[in-house]
Each structure stands twice: as C-alpha cells, then as structure tokens.
Design a protein around this motif. Structure first.
Motif, PDB file in Angstrom:
ATOM      1  N   ASP A   1       0.838  -1.208   0.000  1.00 35.81           N
ATOM      2  CA  ASP A   1       0.000   0.000   0.000  1.00 35.81           C
ATOM      3  C   ASP A   1       0.870   1.255   0.000  1.00 35.81           C
ATOM      4  N   ASN A   2       1.919   1.272   0.824  1.00 36.72           N
ATOM      5  CA  ASN A   2       2.826   2.420   0.866  1.00 36.72           C
ATOM      6  C   ASN A   2       3.542   2.596  -0.469  1.00 36.72           C
ATOM      7  N   LEU A   3       4.043   1.496  -1.030  1.00 36.09           N
ATOM      8  CA  LEU A   3       4.761   1.527  -2.304  1.00 36.09           C
ATOM      9  C   LEU A   3       3.893   2.105  -3.421  1.00 36.09           C
ATOM     10  N   ARG A   4       2.639   1.696  -3.462  1.00 35.74           N
ATOM     11  CA  ARG A   4       1.728   2.142  -4.526  1.00 35.74           C
ATOM     12  C   ARG A   4       1.101   3.503  -4.233  1.00 35.74           C
ATOM     13  N   GLY A   5       1.257   3.986  -3.017  1.00 32.86           N
ATOM     14  CA  GLY A   5       0.622   5.227  -2.595  1.00 32.86           C
ATOM     15  C   GLY A   5       1.234   6.478  -3.201  1.00 32.86           C
ATOM     16  N   ARG A   6       0.612   7.610  -2.889  1.00 31.11           N
ATOM     17  CA  ARG A   6       1.007   8.909  -3.466  1.00 31.11           C
ATOM     18  C   ARG A   6       2.435   9.318  -3.147  1.00 31.11           C
ATOM     19  N   ASP A   7       2.961   8.920  -1.996  1.00 30.31           N
ATOM     20  CA  ASP A   7       4.302   9.360  -1.596  1.00 30.31           C
ATOM     21  C   ASP A   7       5.425   8.589  -2.273  1.00 30.31           C
ATOM     22  N   VAL A   8       5.117   7.432  -2.859  1.00 27.61           N
ATOM     23  CA  VAL A   8       6.183   6.641  -3.471  1.00 27.61           C
ATOM     24  C   VAL A   8       5.938   6.571  -4.979  1.00 27.61           C
ATOM     25  N   LEU A   9       5.278   5.534  -5.467  1.00 27.54           N
ATOM     26  CA  LEU A   9       5.086   5.390  -6.920  1.00 27.54           C
ATOM     27  C   LEU A   9       3.835   6.079  -7.446  1.00 27.54           C
ATOM     28  N   ASP A  10       2.871   6.343  -6.582  1.00 20.23           N
ATOM     29  CA  ASP A  10       1.597   6.947  -6.992  1.00 20.23           C
ATOM     30  C   ASP A  10       1.032   6.175  -8.189  1.00 20.23           C
ATOM     31  N   ALA A  11       0.866   4.865  -7.985  1.00 19.65           N
ATOM     32  CA  ALA A  11       0.463   3.952  -9.053  1.00 19.65           C
ATOM     33  C   ALA A  11      -0.884   4.301  -9.680  1.00 19.65           C
ATOM     34  N   ALA A  12      -1.761   4.960  -8.947  1.00 24.12           N
ATOM     35  CA  ALA A  12      -3.058   5.350  -9.518  1.00 24.12           C
ATOM     36  C   ALA A  12      -2.868   6.373 -10.637  1.00 24.12           C
ATOM     37  N   ARG A  13      -1.933   7.295 -10.453  1.00 18.44           N
ATOM     38  CA  ARG A  13      -1.674   8.322 -11.472  1.00 18.44           C
ATOM     39  C   ARG A  13      -0.613   7.908 -12.483  1.00 18.44           C
ATOM     40  N   PHE A  14       0.350   7.088 -12.043  1.00 18.05           N
ATOM     41  CA  PHE A  14       1.468   6.680 -12.901  1.00 18.05           C
ATOM     42  C   PHE A  14       1.577   5.154 -12.872  1.00 18.05           C
ATOM     43  N   PRO A  15       0.747   4.476 -13.662  1.00 15.24           N
ATOM     44  CA  PRO A  15       0.653   3.008 -13.567  1.00 15.24           C
ATOM     45  C   PRO A  15       1.860   2.235 -14.092  1.00 15.24           C
ATOM     46  N   ALA A  16       2.767   2.880 -14.818  1.00 14.13           N
ATOM     47  CA  ALA A  16       3.886   2.139 -15.401  1.00 14.13           C
ATOM     48  C   ALA A  16       5.226   2.780 -15.061  1.00 14.13           C
ATOM     49  N   ILE A  17       6.233   1.926 -14.952  1.00 19.43           N
ATOM     50  CA  ILE A  17       7.622   2.339 -14.826  1.00 19.43           C
ATOM     51  C   ILE A  17       8.284   1.864 -16.113  1.00 19.43           C
ATOM     52  N   GLY A  18       9.029   2.736 -16.759  1.00 16.71           N
ATOM     53  CA  GLY A  18       9.600   2.373 -18.052  1.00 16.71           C
ATOM     54  C   GLY A  18      11.108   2.502 -18.100  1.00 16.71           C
ATOM     55  N   PHE A  19      11.714   1.684 -18.962  1.00 13.39           N
ATOM     56  CA  PHE A  19      13.146   1.772 -19.216  1.00 13.39           C
ATOM     57  C   PHE A  19      13.356   1.749 -20.719  1.00 13.39           C
ATOM     58  N   ARG A  20      14.213   2.622 -21.207  1.00 14.40           N
ATOM     59  CA  ARG A  20      14.601   2.652 -22.616  1.00 14.40           C
ATOM     60  C   ARG A  20      16.100   2.892 -22.669  1.00 14.40           C
ATOM     61  N   GLY A  21      16.831   1.959 -23.325  1.00 15.08           N
ATOM     62  CA  GLY A  21      18.270   2.120 -23.374  1.00 15.08           C
ATOM     63  C   GLY A  21      18.936   1.191 -24.368  1.00 15.08           C
ATOM     64  N   ARG A  22      20.243   0.995 -24.165  1.00 16.44           N
ATOM     65  CA  ARG A  22      21.062   0.168 -25.064  1.00 16.44           C
ATOM     66  C   ARG A  22      21.986  -0.724 -24.256  1.00 16.44           C
ATOM     67  N   TYR A  23      22.162  -1.932 -24.766  1.00 13.02           N
ATOM     68  CA  TYR A  23      23.188  -2.835 -24.261  1.00 13.02           C
ATOM     69  C   TYR A  23      24.314  -2.798 -25.275  1.00 13.02           C
ATOM     70  N   GLU A  24      25.546  -2.638 -24.809  1.00  9.49           N
ATOM     71  CA  GLU A  24      26.723  -2.686 -25.667  1.00  9.49           C
ATOM     72  C   GLU A  24      27.705  -3.650 -25.038  1.00  9.49           C
TER      73      GLU A  24
END
Length: 190
Positions: free
Chosen positions: A89-112
């Motif tokens: 609940d804390n992790l998904r709450g407004r003070d941490v990830l705010d999962a209700a407003r920001f449902p995804a965490i994304g990564f974009r990059g390169r492996y070399e």
C-alpha cells in the motif's frame, strides 16, 4: 534480430532498513516482472549481426525497452501478510510510486558488449521523471537460454522517491536502492 524474454525474468529492488527495521534485520527486496520487453540486436555500427555460433567475444548492440506495472511490484513473501500488505500500500501510494496516477515504470536504453559481458545504459522513468542509469551486465549461457545479470545502485531520492518513514523516524528506510537484473532470454539457434 529480436530476442524474446522468458517467463521468470525479473528485476529485484533491494532496499536497506534503518532504525527499528534494521534492528530486526528487515531490509526488504521487492520483485518486478516486466509487463512488456523488446530487445532488438544490431552490430556495433548498426548493421546486422549473427549471434548463433559466434564466439562470446563478438561485439554487438541491442536496443532495450521494458515496461513494468507499478501495481505488480511484489513485496517479499517472507514477511507477515499484514506487513506485506502495508508495504505494498505504501509503495503504490502517493508518496512513493503513486500507481493510480502513474501506472507504469519504463526503461529505454542500449546494451553494448558481447555474449559474455557489457553495459546496459538508458533512461528509467519513475512517475514523471526520467533518470539516467547504467549497469555492468554479465551474460551466461544455460542450454538454450542466455541469462543476463547486473546491478545499479543509487539513492531513492535520485529517483524522485522519498524514503519510507513511520513512527517519527523509528521505522525507516535508508536513502539507498539497488536494482538487480535477472533476465532469461531465448538464445538464438545456430
């Protein structure tokens, strides 16, 4: 050439306890399974590459994109269910990830690198902020599977996350995070 991630691939998120949590040796490790991953291989200058039968030293690059559902991040299974529920609940709450407003965490990059080792660098988006991360990666082959492991360490506040505190700071997390990669990828066939 596109590679496919196998079931069981995940990212581990190591947090370090402080205060009373540290006294009872409770530094949690969270787990996240990717919702979507794309790995597209190219040669070192953008040309085609043939990995099958290549020696481990053959250099290549790969564009990597991954998305994780904030609501799917799992708390440690070895803690009591009530504590696990509070942590989630804390992790998904407004003070941490705010999962209700920001449902995804994304990564974009390169492996070399090679089929033995390299560097994964890119941008990690948490909430609305993009953060630059880079980690050394080791790759091993287990039968028909490539296993890529690596780790990045930083501060929660570097990712725009305020470390958890409760009971006037008696229960808290340090401003530290380690993100560990454990990716299982179908190896190209010869």
């Amino acid at each position: 050439m596109r590679l496919h991630l196998r079931e069981g691939s995940r990212v581990f998120i190591d947090l370090r306890a402080a205060g009373l949590l540290k006294a009872v040796a409770h530094s949690p490790t969270l787990a996240a399974r990717p919702e979507r991953v794309a790995v597209e291989l190219t040669g070192p200058s953008g040309g085609a590459i043939e990995l099958a039968g290549s020696p481990g030293g053959a250099a290549f690059e790969a564009a990597v994109e991954a998305t994780f559902a904030a609501n799917a991040i799992e708390a440690p299974a070895d803690i009591p269910a009530s504590d696990r529920e509070k942590m989630v609940d804390n992790l998904r709450g407004r003070d941490v990830l705010d999962a209700a407003r920001f449902p995804a965490i994304g990564f974009r990059g390169r492996y070399e690198g090679t089929l033995e080792a390299g560097t994964l660098s890119g941008e990690l988006q948490v909430r609305t902020t993009v953060h630059r991360v880079s980690m050394p990666v080791r790759v091993s082959r287990e039968a028909t599977v490539l296993v890529a492991t690596g780790a990045w360490e930083g501060r929660l506040t570097d990712l725009g996350i305020r470390p958890f505190r409760a009971l006037l700071g008696a229960i808290k997390l340090e401003d530290r995070i380690a993100i560990r990669l454990d990716a299982h990828i179908d190896a190209p066939s010869p």
